[in-house]
Design a protein around this motif. Structure first.
Motif, PDB file in Angstrom:
ATOM      1  N   ILE A  15     -24.742  33.851   8.152  1.00 53.16           N
ATOM      2  CA  ILE A  15     -24.143  35.188   8.141  1.00 53.16           C
ATOM      3  C   ILE A  15     -24.720  36.028   9.271  1.00 53.16           C
ATOM      4  N   GLY A  16     -26.024  35.933   9.469  1.00 52.69           N
ATOM      5  CA  GLY A  16     -26.681  36.758  10.469  1.00 52.69           C
ATOM      6  C   GLY A  16     -26.147  36.567  11.876  1.00 52.69           C
ATOM      7  N   ARG A  17     -25.933  35.333  12.268  1.00 49.10           N
ATOM      8  CA  ARG A  17     -25.444  35.107  13.645  1.00 49.10           C
ATOM      9  C   ARG A  17     -24.034  35.674  13.823  1.00 49.10           C
ATOM     10  N   LEU A  18     -23.236  35.625  12.759  1.00 43.41           N
ATOM     11  CA  LEU A  18     -21.897  36.210  12.834  1.00 43.41           C
ATOM     12  C   LEU A  18     -21.974  37.737  12.857  1.00 43.41           C
ATOM     13  N   ALA A  19     -22.938  38.303  12.141  1.00 42.54           N
ATOM     14  CA  ALA A  19     -23.133  39.752  12.175  1.00 42.54           C
ATOM     15  C   ALA A  19     -23.571  40.205  13.565  1.00 42.54           C
ATOM     16  N   VAL A  20     -24.416  39.410  14.209  1.00 46.17           N
ATOM     17  CA  VAL A  20     -24.831  39.719  15.579  1.00 46.17           C
ATOM     18  C   VAL A  20     -23.608  39.759  16.493  1.00 46.17           C
ATOM     19  N   THR A 137     -25.307  50.530   2.268  1.00 51.91           N
ATOM     20  CA  THR A 137     -24.234  49.799   1.598  1.00 51.91           C
ATOM     21  C   THR A 137     -24.806  48.467   1.151  1.00 51.91           C
ATOM     22  N   ILE A 138     -24.544  48.094  -0.103  1.00 51.39           N
ATOM     23  CA  ILE A 138     -25.019  46.819  -0.642  1.00 51.39           C
ATOM     24  C   ILE A 138     -23.803  45.950  -0.937  1.00 51.39           C
ATOM     25  N   VAL A 139     -23.779  44.778  -0.309  1.00 53.78           N
ATOM     26  CA  VAL A 139     -22.638  43.867  -0.396  1.00 53.78           C
ATOM     27  C   VAL A 139     -23.071  42.620  -1.164  1.00 53.78           C
ATOM     28  N   ARG A 140     -22.308  42.297  -2.216  1.00 52.60           N
ATOM     29  CA  ARG A 140     -22.589  41.131  -3.050  1.00 52.60           C
ATOM     30  C   ARG A 140     -21.455  40.108  -2.857  1.00 52.60           C
ATOM     31  N   PRO A 141     -21.560  39.246  -1.865  1.00 56.34           N
ATOM     32  CA  PRO A 141     -20.435  38.348  -1.566  1.00 56.34           C
ATOM     33  C   PRO A 141     -20.277  37.231  -2.584  1.00 56.34           C
ATOM     34  N   GLY A 142     -19.022  36.769  -2.705  1.00 54.22           N
ATOM     35  CA  GLY A 142     -18.736  35.584  -3.493  1.00 54.22           C
ATOM     36  C   GLY A 142     -19.114  34.330  -2.727  1.00 54.22           C
ATOM     37  N   TRP A 143     -18.527  33.221  -3.099  1.00 49.33           N
ATOM     38  CA  TRP A 143     -18.878  31.909  -2.543  1.00 49.33           C
ATOM     39  C   TRP A 143     -18.346  31.785  -1.113  1.00 49.33           C
ATOM     40  N   PHE A 144     -19.261  31.432  -0.207  1.00 46.33           N
ATOM     41  CA  PHE A 144     -18.945  31.417   1.216  1.00 46.33           C
ATOM     42  C   PHE A 144     -17.949  30.316   1.585  1.00 46.33           C
ATOM     43  N   ASP A 145     -16.895  30.734   2.291  1.00 48.50           N
ATOM     44  CA  ASP A 145     -15.949  29.814   2.934  1.00 48.50           C
ATOM     45  C   ASP A 145     -15.243  28.860   1.968  1.00 48.50           C
ATOM     46  N   VAL A 177     -17.731  38.544   5.578  1.00 51.46           N
ATOM     47  CA  VAL A 177     -18.965  39.167   5.087  1.00 51.46           C
ATOM     48  C   VAL A 177     -19.675  39.868   6.243  1.00 51.46           C
ATOM     49  N   ALA A 178     -19.802  39.170   7.363  1.00 51.44           N
ATOM     50  CA  ALA A 178     -20.469  39.735   8.537  1.00 51.44           C
ATOM     51  C   ALA A 178     -19.750  40.990   9.019  1.00 51.44           C
ATOM     52  N   ARG A 179     -18.428  40.928   9.080  1.00 48.49           N
ATOM     53  CA  ARG A 179     -17.658  42.079   9.555  1.00 48.49           C
ATOM     54  C   ARG A 179     -17.880  43.295   8.663  1.00 48.49           C
ATOM     55  N   ILE A 180     -17.865  43.083   7.353  1.00 49.29           N
ATOM     56  CA  ILE A 180     -18.005  44.201   6.424  1.00 49.29           C
ATOM     57  C   ILE A 180     -19.415  44.776   6.460  1.00 49.29           C
ATOM     58  N   LEU A 181     -20.426  43.930   6.636  1.00 47.17           N
ATOM     59  CA  LEU A 181     -21.784  44.449   6.791  1.00 47.17           C
ATOM     60  C   LEU A 181     -21.877  45.377   8.003  1.00 47.17           C
TER      61      LEU A 181
END
Length: 260
Positions: A15-20, A137-145, A177-181
């Motif tokens: 997730i982090g690399r996509l957020a970057v 903002t606190i994001v609680r994601p569901g199951w990835f991909d 998830v990354a986009r919304i963060l």
């Protein structure tokens, strides 16, 4: 757009690399926190800072001058790792920030309130974020991909009622998830909100403001998210957790007193 400086923890993770990448694409400068040197092919506008979330003495340079922090780190399964990293990393960054204000975006997990092992430590990390009284903002994601190709419409839920421990609880693309963060950081309609993030069939919207505006803000001074079950009383928490919670809360009160 203002050129903000954003610190990303877990910056080399899935997730982090996509957020970057998303933050750079949005025109922000990004500081990537990593324990190891030698990162290659960094996006334009990204820099690497060495530090370890479990070692507070290594985090001073990481937080210096930042406008925002995206907490994209996380562990899976091990209660001890969740305590040291998921919770301890948030605590240590908040303590390193000191009196410095920053917008915060924290990723935890759907079903974080189910009282199952490691989830308690993720929930305690959420509580520290709320106690800091910063914009968050606190994001609680569901199951990835696990989403289908046409399952791209984000849905923000509250109350954390999906707790089967399977993809039936909800699915979401890592990229979303990354986009919304990233998008939540400087968006007034996302301020002080906690939600579960899943996807349903449909197209991804260009703007997320309406989605953020459609969920309720957390109650000021509350330790848990609005609509969450009150099944983890603060009075039953370990003394060390209570002490650290009050330490973060005390800094908030000190800031409020200095402003007054």
């Amino acid at each position: 757009m203002t050129n903000h400086l954003i610190l990303v923890t877990g910056a080399t993770g899935s997730i982090g690399r996509l957020a970057v990448e998303e933050a750079v694409r949005e025109g922000h400068r990004v500081r990537m926190l990593t324990r190891r040197s030698g990162q290659k092919a960094l996006p334009n506008g990204a820099e690497v800072v060495l530090g370890d979330l479990t070692r507070p003495d290594t985090l001073t340079a990481a937080v210096a001058g930042v406008d925002a922090v995206i907490f994209a780190h996380g562990t899976y399964g091990s209660v001890r790792n969740a305590e040291l990293v998921d919770y301890g990393g948030v605590r240590n960054i908040l303590l390193a920030l000191g009196d410095q204000r920053a917008h915060l975006a924290l990723m935890t997990a759907i079903a974080v309130t189910d009282r199952k092992g490691a989830h308690d430590w993720k929930r305690r990390a959420e509580r520290l974020i709320r106690a800091s009284d910063m914009s968050y903002t606190i994001v609680r994601p569901g199951w990835f991909d696990y989403n289908d190709a046409d399952q791209l419409m984000p849905v923000l839920l509250q109350g954390d009622r999906r707790q089967s421990g399977t993809p039936r609880d909800g699915v979401i693309a890592r990229r979303q998830v990354a986009r919304i963060l990233v998008k939540s950081l400087f968006c007034p309609s996302a301020d002080r909100k906690t939600f579960e993030l899943v996807a349903e069939k449909g197209l991804e919207p260009q703007s997320l403001d309406t989605l953020f505006a459609g969920v309720d803000a957390d109650i000021s001074g509350a330790v848990d998210a609005v609509h969450d079950a009150t099944n983890m009383p603060l009075s039953d928490e370990p003394q060390t957790v209570l002490d650290e919670f009050r330490q973060i809360e005390g800094r908030r009160r000190a800031r409020a007193g200095s402003v007054a």
